[in-house]
Design a protein around this motif. Structure first.
Motif, PDB file in Angstrom:
ATOM      1  N   THR A 130       0.780  -1.434  -0.167  1.00  0.00           N
ATOM      2  CA  THR A 130      -0.029   0.011   0.056  1.00  0.00           C
ATOM      3  C   THR A 130       0.657   0.982   0.124  1.00  0.00           C
ATOM      4  N   LYS A 131       2.268   1.043  -0.109  1.00  0.00           N
ATOM      5  CA  LYS A 131       2.885   2.453   0.074  1.00  0.00           C
ATOM      6  C   LYS A 131       2.694   3.280  -1.168  1.00  0.00           C
ATOM      7  N   ARG A 132       2.404   2.815  -2.249  1.00  0.00           N
ATOM      8  CA  ARG A 132       2.340   3.350  -3.482  1.00  0.00           C
ATOM      9  C   ARG A 132       0.548   3.486  -3.816  1.00  0.00           C
ATOM     10  N   LEU A 133      -0.347   3.222  -2.974  1.00  0.00           N
ATOM     11  CA  LEU A 133      -1.708   3.101  -3.202  1.00  0.00           C
ATOM     12  C   LEU A 133      -1.728   5.015  -3.081  1.00  0.00           C
ATOM     13  N   GLU A 134      -2.770   5.412  -3.982  1.00  0.00           N
ATOM     14  CA  GLU A 134      -2.782   6.754  -3.824  1.00  0.00           C
ATOM     15  C   GLU A 134      -3.772   7.129  -2.638  1.00  0.00           C
ATOM     16  N   LYS A 135      -3.414   8.427  -2.060  1.00  0.00           N
ATOM     17  CA  LYS A 135      -4.092   8.813  -1.020  1.00  0.00           C
ATOM     18  C   LYS A 135      -5.608   8.911  -1.378  1.00  0.00           C
ATOM     19  N   ASN A 136      -6.278   8.654  -0.373  1.00  0.00           N
ATOM     20  CA  ASN A 136      -7.861   8.634  -0.511  1.00  0.00           C
ATOM     21  C   ASN A 136      -8.453   7.796  -1.303  1.00  0.00           C
TER      22      ASN A 136
END
Ligand SMILES: C[S@@+](CC[C@H](N)C(=O)[O-])C[C@H]1O[C@@H](n2cnc3c(N)ncnc32)[C@H](O)[C@@H]1O
Length: 262
Positions: free
Chosen positions: A177-183
């Protein structure tokens, strides 16, 4: 219109097939096309289908770090979403790749990688593809040791204790999830288990891992599950055991939905 899906609020009455309730009763597996259902421990395609409809748009990038037979990637491709699947077992990953290829479409990309989702270099995978962010992560980890998927010590189904399993799961959350977009959103599909005559609420322990890491809990969905291949002939035995003992037979699993806010 919500920025995280393609649903048109004006057409809400037309979306009769989209789940909005927390209880999901799915009677029949979608076995169409590449969805064979042969992989022991797979989930029904309707789970990723529902989640992708609500939380992704066409052209988004979806990651499944426990890809197995590729159910999510097949569904993503059918729905015009791009996807990355990571699977520890190389042969399983190769078979999934072949299956996904049978429904190949030119307007979306699919990347299948074999490796350990705790430590695999996500930055390299994404740089190679040429993307910076993911828009959705779907996780269907082993339900600890209920099904032993391989002999590998890196397999979450071979973790020796509950703490070790949860620690490893936490590492997969961090790496995926480190590169999952915020929101944007991620989901985890998991069930509980019995051990030493007591319930081990794996689902809630895994849910707490996400909460500890700062994710907002958006949904606790309860989905029925039918007979697994292993138990289909043993219905009577299990019912006898339950009636003559003090436990209930698991008939549900959880789908947790989280929002990344940090
Ligand atoms: C519950 S299955 C997922 C099934 C999948 N949703 C499907 O429909 O086929 C979990 C998968 O995680 C894989 N796995 C276990 N530990 C892993 C790890 N450290 N990294 C990547 N995959 C892992 C197992 O080999 C297994 O295929």
């Amino acid at each position: 219109m919500a920025k995280y899906n393609d649903l048109d609020p004006k057409k809400w009455k037309e979306y009769t097939d989209i789940n909005t309730d927390s209880l999901w009763i799915i009677d029949k597996r979608d076995n169409s096309g590449a969805h064979t259902g042969d992989y022991h421990g797979n989930f029904v395609p309707q789970i990723p289908h529902q989640l992708f409809s609500r939380y992704t748009k066409k052209g988004d990038w979806i990651l499944d770090p426990f890809m197995g037979s590729g159910t999510s990637l097949i569904e993503a491709q059918r729905m015009g979403r791009n996807s990355i699947g990571i699977e520890l077992q190389q042969t399983v990953a190769c078979e999934a790749r072949e299956r996904i290829e049978t429904e190949r479409r030119d307007d979306c990309a699919v990347k299948v990688v074999s490796g350990d989702s705790r430590t695999i270099d996500m930055d390299k995978i994404m740089n190679d593809i040429g993307i910076k962010k993911l828009q959705f992560v779907i996780m269907h980890p082993p339900y600890w040791d209920i099904i032993k998927f391989s002999e590998s010590k890196n397999d979450l189904s071979n973790m020796e204790s509950l703490d070790e399993f949860l620690g490893a799961f936490g590492e997969v959350i961090d790496n995926s999830t480190k590169r999952l977009e915020k929101n944007r959103y991620c989901a985890c599909v998991i069930g509980d288990k019995y051990s030493n005559s007591q319930v081990i609420p794996l689902g809630f322990y895994c849910m707490n891992k996400f909460i500890e890491k700062g994710f907002l809990l958006k949904a606790i969905l309860v989905k029925n599950f039918g007979e697994t291949k292993g138990k289909s002939n043993q219905q009577g035995i299990w019912r006898y055991r339950a009636i003559t003992n003090d436990f209930y037979i698991f008939k549900h699993e959880y789908i947790f939905v989280f929002k990344k806010v940090k």
